[in-house]
Design an enzyme around this catalytic site. Structure first.
Site, mmCIF file in Angstrom:
data_model
loop_
_atom_site.group_PDB
_atom_site.id
_atom_site.type_symbol
_atom_site.label_atom_id
_atom_site.label_comp_id
_atom_site.label_asym_id
_atom_site.label_seq_id
_atom_site.Cartn_x
_atom_site.Cartn_y
_atom_site.Cartn_z
ATOM 1 N N GLU A 128 -21.960 37.724 19.283
ATOM 2 C CA GLU A 128 -21.276 37.622 20.901
ATOM 3 C C GLU A 128 -19.963 38.528 20.997
ATOM 4 O OE1 GLU A 128 -21.294 32.967 21.703
ATOM 5 O OE2 GLU A 128 -21.789 33.215 19.488
ATOM 6 N N SER A 156 -24.691 31.151 21.454
ATOM 7 C CA SER A 156 -25.094 31.875 22.835
ATOM 8 C C SER A 156 -26.936 32.086 22.819
ATOM 9 C CB SER A 156 -24.560 33.259 22.799
ATOM 10 O OG SER A 156 -23.317 33.439 23.166
ATOM 11 N N TYR A 166 -25.890 35.868 30.272
ATOM 12 C CA TYR A 166 -25.094 36.722 30.624
ATOM 13 C C TYR A 166 -25.418 38.038 31.497
ATOM 14 C CZ TYR A 166 -22.624 34.674 26.533
ATOM 15 O OH TYR A 166 -22.102 33.887 25.439
ATOM 16 N N ARG A 224 -16.184 22.638 25.049
ATOM 17 C CA ARG A 224 -17.093 22.583 26.253
ATOM 18 C C ARG A 224 -18.288 21.666 25.458
ATOM 19 N NH1 ARG A 224 -19.527 27.183 27.351
ATOM 20 N NH2 ARG A 224 -21.496 26.297 26.397
ATOM 21 N N ASP A 229 -21.891 20.128 26.021
ATOM 22 C CA ASP A 229 -23.257 20.505 27.042
ATOM 23 C C ASP A 229 -24.167 19.272 26.905
ATOM 24 O OD1 ASP A 229 -21.856 22.788 27.479
ATOM 25 O OD2 ASP A 229 -23.306 23.898 26.308
ATOM 26 N N GLU A 263 -24.965 20.237 22.719
ATOM 27 C CA GLU A 263 -24.278 20.936 21.822
ATOM 28 C C GLU A 263 -22.592 21.033 22.200
ATOM 29 O OE1 GLU A 263 -25.138 25.121 21.533
ATOM 30 O OE2 GLU A 263 -24.799 25.611 23.631
ATOM 31 N N ASN A 309 -19.034 23.232 22.056
ATOM 32 C CA ASN A 309 -18.618 24.517 21.620
ATOM 33 C C ASN A 309 -17.179 24.454 21.713
ATOM 34 O OD1 ASN A 309 -21.151 26.568 22.216
ATOM 35 N ND2 ASN A 309 -21.217 24.921 23.948
ATOM 36 N N GLY A 355 -16.944 30.441 26.237
ATOM 37 C CA GLY A 355 -16.762 31.570 26.738
ATOM 38 C C GLY A 355 -15.420 31.559 27.758
#
Length: 339
Positions: A15, A174, A245, A284, A286, A300, A302, A306
């Site tokens: 990443e 990612s 992406y 974040r 999810d 997950e 994070n 991003g």
């Protein structure tokens, strides 16, 4: 007096380029009347680039080589008030850099060693969240050595979950190395791919119906708050690297069109996970939401999501009335408050 901030970007993970994009956005958003920001790009070889090469890498968005050994540059970072380690994935988001900065005694944005490392490792994350009573999809663990020596035992474990299922490296971000396995014939190839990237692999069952993918941002230290809930929609079979992406492949809906009681469940579960994993600063979280059954399953966490101006995390807090510039300023404040 202005605060001196060291902004780290790039890193050794897959990443790297995403981190450079995030760094450009943060660099332009930190108010110049409050902060004196010095960016440093870490190459894919783990070297810290000097100013000229750092600027070139940020402008081009491409990986660079050369630079100094990490310890040399950290030792010289003692004049900074805080570090913003805007690094995604292994060797950046997994507690390694956080441990280095902790030893150096420098405050930094985001979770500490424990929260970063546990959240990065999917196996440890699942075990901690299970102990906290947070629902997840059914899963199994496999390690590279047993795949090499007793592959039938690993295949049997996958059969227990049923097909289709997902195969995931335990420590990559990612969606790198993740495969959707539709039949037993596809399993070996997916496992070989995942074990080529990590010594531990997660086998995950699919939900009973196609889930909605919803996400929520968390901001704070010991008294964190949750953002409005957002939803990702896309046409791909799952949210893989290309879908993440490639512009236009996924659409964000903020706020998500969910019943208020479901949105409240998402926020509450995210806050519980944040505390259980000992996260700090930001995360974040999810989830999969299965409308047909009402199941809410955590996917997950994070700890350094991003961070471009169009990324989900800042957009979630923008919906709560916090601008991008205000958000990054608040994160630096939380780093100084925490440490």
């Amino acid at each position: 007096m202005k605060k001196r901030i060291l902004l780290l970007a790039g890193g050794q993970s897959g990443e790297h380029e995403v981190s450079l994009m995030s760094a450009r956005s943060v660099l332009g958003a930190l108010p110049r009347d409050q902060f004196d920001v010095t960016p440093v790009v870490i190459s894919k070889q783990g070297r810290w680039l000097p100013p000229t090469e750092t600027q070139r890498a940020l402008e081009s968005g491409e990986a660079a080589t050369g630079g100094d050994l990490v310890l040399h540059r950290v030792a010289s970072a003692e004049g900074y008030d805080a570090v913003f380690p805007l690094l995604h994935g292994p060797m950046g988001e997994d507690g390694t850099v956080q441990g280095l900065l902790t030893l150096a005694g420098i405050p930094f944005v985001g979770s500490g060693v424990l929260g970063s490392s546990v959240s990065m490792d999917k196996v440890m994350t699942k075990q901690v969240l299970a102990s906290a009573g947070i629902a997840q999809v059914e899963w199994r663990l496999a390690v590279r050595r047993e795949w090499q020596q007793t592959p039938d035992a690993v295949r049997a474990r996958a059969a227990e979950l049923g097909f289709p299922l997902f195969v995931k490296p335990a420590n990559l971000g990612s969606s790198v190395g993740i495969s959707k396995v539709g039949t037993p014939d596809e399993l070996d190839g997916a496992l070989n791919l995942a074990f080529g990237l990590d010594r531990r692999v997660i086998l995950e069952a699919m939900t009973s119906h196609k889930p909605r993918e919803v996400e929520v941002g968390i901001l704070g230290n010991d008294a964190p708050i949750a953002s409005p809930v957002g939803e990702l929609r896309f046409d791909a079979e799952f949210y893989d690297y290309e879908t993440k992406y490639t512009e236009g492949r996924a659409i964000m809906h903020i706020p998500a069109l969910l019943p208020p009681e479901v949105a409240a469940r998402v926020q509450a579960a995210a806050l519980t996970a944040f505390r259980a994993l000992d996260c700090a600063g930001l995360a974040r979280v999810d989830f999969f939401y299965v409308e047909e059954t009402g199941e809410l399953l955590l996917n997950e966490v994070n700890t350094m999501p991003g961070f471009t101006t169009t990324s989900m995390y800042p957009k979630l807090f923008e919906a709560a009335g916090l601008s991008y510039s205000e958000l990054v300023t608040r994160l630096v404040g939380l780093a100084l408050e925490e440490r």
